[in-house]
Write an enzyme that holds these catalytic residues in place. Sequence first.
Site, PDB file in Angstrom:
ATOM      1  N   GLY A   1      24.047  32.685  18.140  1.00 29.61           N
ATOM      2  CA  GLY A   1      24.674  31.387  17.981  1.00 29.61           C
ATOM      3  C   GLY A   1      25.589  31.375  16.765  1.00 29.61           C
TER       4      GLY A   1
ATOM      5  CD  GLU B   1      21.621  39.620  13.825  1.00 29.10           C
ATOM      6  OE1 GLU B   1      22.335  39.393  12.839  1.00 29.10           O
ATOM      7  OE2 GLU B   1      21.410  38.786  14.715  1.00 29.10           O
TER       8      GLU B   1
ATOM      9  CB  SER C   1      26.296  36.515  13.230  1.00 34.03           C
ATOM     10  OG  SER C   1      25.079  37.130  13.581  1.00 34.03           O
ATOM     11  CB  THR C   2      28.868  38.199  17.789  1.00 31.04           C
ATOM     12  OG1 THR C   2      28.738  39.000  18.959  1.00 31.04           O
ATOM     13  CG2 THR C   2      30.247  38.419  17.188  1.00 31.04           C
ATOM     14  CD  GLN C   3      24.817  40.677  15.069  1.00 31.26           C
ATOM     15  OE1 GLN C   3      25.315  39.798  14.369  1.00 31.26           O
ATOM     16  NE2 GLN C   3      23.993  40.370  16.047  1.00 31.26           N
TER      17      GLN C   3
HETATM   18  O1  LIG Z   1      19.631  29.649  28.470  1.00 33.03           O
HETATM   19  C1  LIG Z   1      20.566  29.743  27.672  1.00 33.03           C
HETATM   20  N1  LIG Z   1      21.838  29.471  28.046  1.00 33.03           N
HETATM   21  C2  LIG Z   1      22.888  29.582  27.210  1.00 33.03           C
HETATM   22  N2  LIG Z   1      22.761  29.954  25.937  1.00 33.03           N
HETATM   23  C3  LIG Z   1      21.526  30.227  25.502  1.00 33.03           C
HETATM   24  C4  LIG Z   1      20.370  30.145  26.316  1.00 33.03           C
HETATM   25  N3  LIG Z   1      19.282  30.482  25.580  1.00 33.03           N
HETATM   26  C5  LIG Z   1      19.745  30.774  24.351  1.00 33.03           C
HETATM   27  N4  LIG Z   1      21.092  30.594  24.297  1.00 33.03           N
HETATM   28  C6  LIG Z   1      22.008  30.806  23.174  1.00 33.03           C
HETATM   29  O2  LIG Z   1      21.838  32.109  22.661  1.00 33.03           O
HETATM   30  C7  LIG Z   1      22.190  32.103  21.287  1.00 33.03           C
HETATM   31  C8  LIG Z   1      21.039  32.735  20.529  1.00 33.03           C
HETATM   32  O3  LIG Z   1      21.406  32.830  19.210  1.00 33.03           O
HETATM   33  P1  LIG Z   1      20.326  33.007  18.040  1.00 33.03           P
HETATM   34  O4  LIG Z   1      19.511  31.790  17.893  1.00 33.03           O
HETATM   35  O5  LIG Z   1      19.619  34.288  18.263  1.00 33.03           O
HETATM   36  O6  LIG Z   1      21.307  33.061  16.797  1.00 33.03           O
HETATM   37  P2  LIG Z   1      21.692  34.223  15.763  1.00 33.03           P
HETATM   38  O7  LIG Z   1      21.390  35.533  16.418  1.00 33.03           O
HETATM   39  O8  LIG Z   1      23.166  34.050  15.533  1.00 33.03           O
HETATM   40  O9  LIG Z   1      20.889  33.957  14.546  1.00 33.03           O
HETATM   41  C9  LIG Z   1      22.433  30.649  20.911  1.00 33.03           C
HETATM   42  O10 LIG Z   1      23.813  30.383  20.948  1.00 33.03           O
HETATM   43  C10 LIG Z   1      21.740  29.874  22.015  1.00 33.03           C
HETATM   44  O11 LIG Z   1      22.345  28.615  22.239  1.00 33.03           O
HETATM   45 CA   LIG Z   2      19.874  36.514  17.685  1.00 28.72          CA
END
Ligand SMILES: O=c1[nH]cnc2c1ncn2[C@@H]1O[C@H](COP(=O)(O)OP(=O)(O)O)[C@@H](O)[C@H]1O
Ligand SMILES: [Ca+2]
Length: 497
Positions: free
Chosen positions: A203, A174, A205-207
Site C-alpha cells: 500500500g 523487504e 511501498s513497492t519492491q
Molecule cells: O483483496 C484485496 N483487493 C485489493 N487490494 C488489496 C486486497 N487485500 C489487500 N490489498 C491491498 O494490498 C496492499 C497491501 O499492502 P501492505 O499493507 O502490505 O503495505 P506495505 O507493504 O506497503 O507496508 C494494500 O494496498 C491493500 O489495500
Molecule cells: Ca506488504
Amino acid sequence: MSAQRDMKEKNPWHTPVTIIFSVIGVIAIVALVTVAVLQNRPLPQKYKYGIVLDAGSSHTALYIYEWPAEKDNNTGRVEQTLSCKVDGPGISSYASAPWKAGKSLTKCLEQARQKVPVKRHSETPLYLGATAGMRLLNLEDSSASTKVFQAVEEALQKFPFSFQGARILSGQEEGAFGWVTVNYLDDRLEQNLQTRGALDLGGASTQISFVSDNFDGSDSPDNAVAFRLYGNDYNLYTHSFLCYGKDQALRKTLAQQTKSGPGTILDPCFHPGYTETKNYSVLYDSPCVSDRKPQGAPATFNHTGKGNFSRCQEVVKRIFNFTECKYSQCSFNEVFQPRLQGPFGAFSAYYFVMNFLNLTDTSIPLEVVTERLSRYCATPWNQVKEQHPGVKLKYLAEYCFSGTYIVTLLTKGYNFTSENYPNIKFIKKIKGSDAGWTLGYMLNLTNMIPAEAPDSPPLPYAGYVSIVTVIALLLFVLFIFSLRPLWPRCSKHPQII
Ligand SMILES: O=c1[nH]cnc2c1ncn2[C@@H]1O[C@H](COP(=O)(O)OP(=O)(O)O)[C@@H](O)[C@H]1O
Ligand SMILES: [Ca+2]
C-alpha cells in the site's frame, strides 16, 4: 505299494541337512525383509514452529511456519501452516492510540497459541516486522512510532512464545526477503536453478528484486544484496520505492490533480457516475504528498469519476520522474536498474488487483490488457457495484486506478515490454505458502538456509536398503551352493531294492 513308500522315505530333500538349510534360509529372508520394511516405515513426524507478523501499511497478518524437527536444513521443508488476518488497519494507523495497536494483535496470537503444540510454545520464535506504513510514521513522527512499537511489544510479550523483537524492515530487506521466499518455495536455491525475480506491491511501498548478469553492485551499491546460499553466490539487485505502493500512489495521483485546490476533481481513474465528498486533509495527511498541499484550499473536495484509461495513465505517469538518470540506465526517479532478466513472480497487491480484473494470465498480450482495462474503467459505477455485490466498496472503487497503476509501473517504470511481460507470473501462494517477505525473513533469522550445500550420502536411503538386500540374498545362495558336497545324492531313477 511298498516300493513307493520306500521311495518317499528316501527322498533326498527330506534329509536333516537340507531341512536345516531351508529353515535358516527362510528365516534369513524374512528377517531381511522385516528389517528393510521397519527401517523404511514413516516415523511419526515431529515439527518445530516459527511465527512472523507482517505489519503492513494497510493491515497486519500473522503467519505460522512449521518444519520437521530433525531436518532443519532441507530445502522446501518449511511450510506455512496458518495465516491470520488481524482485524482493523495497519499498526501505523494507531499513532494517536498506540495501545489499540497492541490489542488488535491478540486475536491472531490466541489462534497461534491454539495451533502450536503447548510443549513447543517456549521454543517457538515470534517476530514482528513492520514495513512502509511504519517507515512513513517514523519519518513523520518518530516518537509516535516508538510508542506504537512499545505497545506492540508489550502485547506480544504476554504470549508464551519466544519473542524476538519488533522492528522496521529496511526497503532492501523487504525486497531481498521476498526474493528469498519465492526462490526457496520454488526449490530454486538448493538446486542452483535460474532464480525468479520478485515484484511486491504494497500500500505504501513497492519492491523489485532480481539477479541480472550485468549487475555486480559496483554501479549502485545501495541496490546490492549479496547472498551465499547452499554454496552458490547471488548478487541480487533490489530497490524499494517508498510512496509508490498503490495507496500512496493513488494519493500522489490525486494530489497531481488538485494543485490549485479545486472544489471538484474530475478523475479519469474512477468510474463514471462515482462521486464522493472527501477531505483535503485526509488526502495530504502523508509525507508522500504533504509538500504538495495547495494553499487556501477548501476543507473538502468533490471526487468525481470520468472512467478514461488513457487519460488515467497520463496522470499516473506524472507521478514518475523519467527525465533524469546519472547511471547507464534507470527505472524512474533517478534509480539505477540493470537489464531485466529471467522470470518474475508478482505478488501481494499485484495479485489481488490482476486477479480481480481477470488479468493474471500474462499470455494475454499487453495491448489486450490495456483494451480490457479501458473497457473496465469506462463501465458506469452503478453497473460495477451491481456486478460485484460482495466486494468491499473501497477496493471496488479503486480497481480501475490500481490496474492502470500496475500496468504503468511495470511498463513505463520498470521497462517491461510486450516481449518480456509474459515472463511475469502473478502469484498469491507457492505450494501452500503465501508469497511475501515473511518466510525469507524467518529463514534468515533462524539460519535455516546454510551458506554451504550440505554433504549428502552417495545413495538415497531406499536405494541403499535395496542394494544391501540383493547382496545378502546373493551371498546366501552362494553359501548354499558352497555346501554342495554335503548335499545328499539324488538319483533320477532311484533303485528299487
Ligand atoms: O483483496 C484485496 N483487493 C485489493 N487490494 C488489496 C486486497 N487485500 C489487500 N490489498 C491491498 O494490498 C496492499 C497491501 O499492502 P501492505 O499493507 O502490505 O503495505 P506495505 O507493504 O506497503 O507496508 C494494500 O494496498 C491493500 O489495500
Ligand atoms: Ca506488504
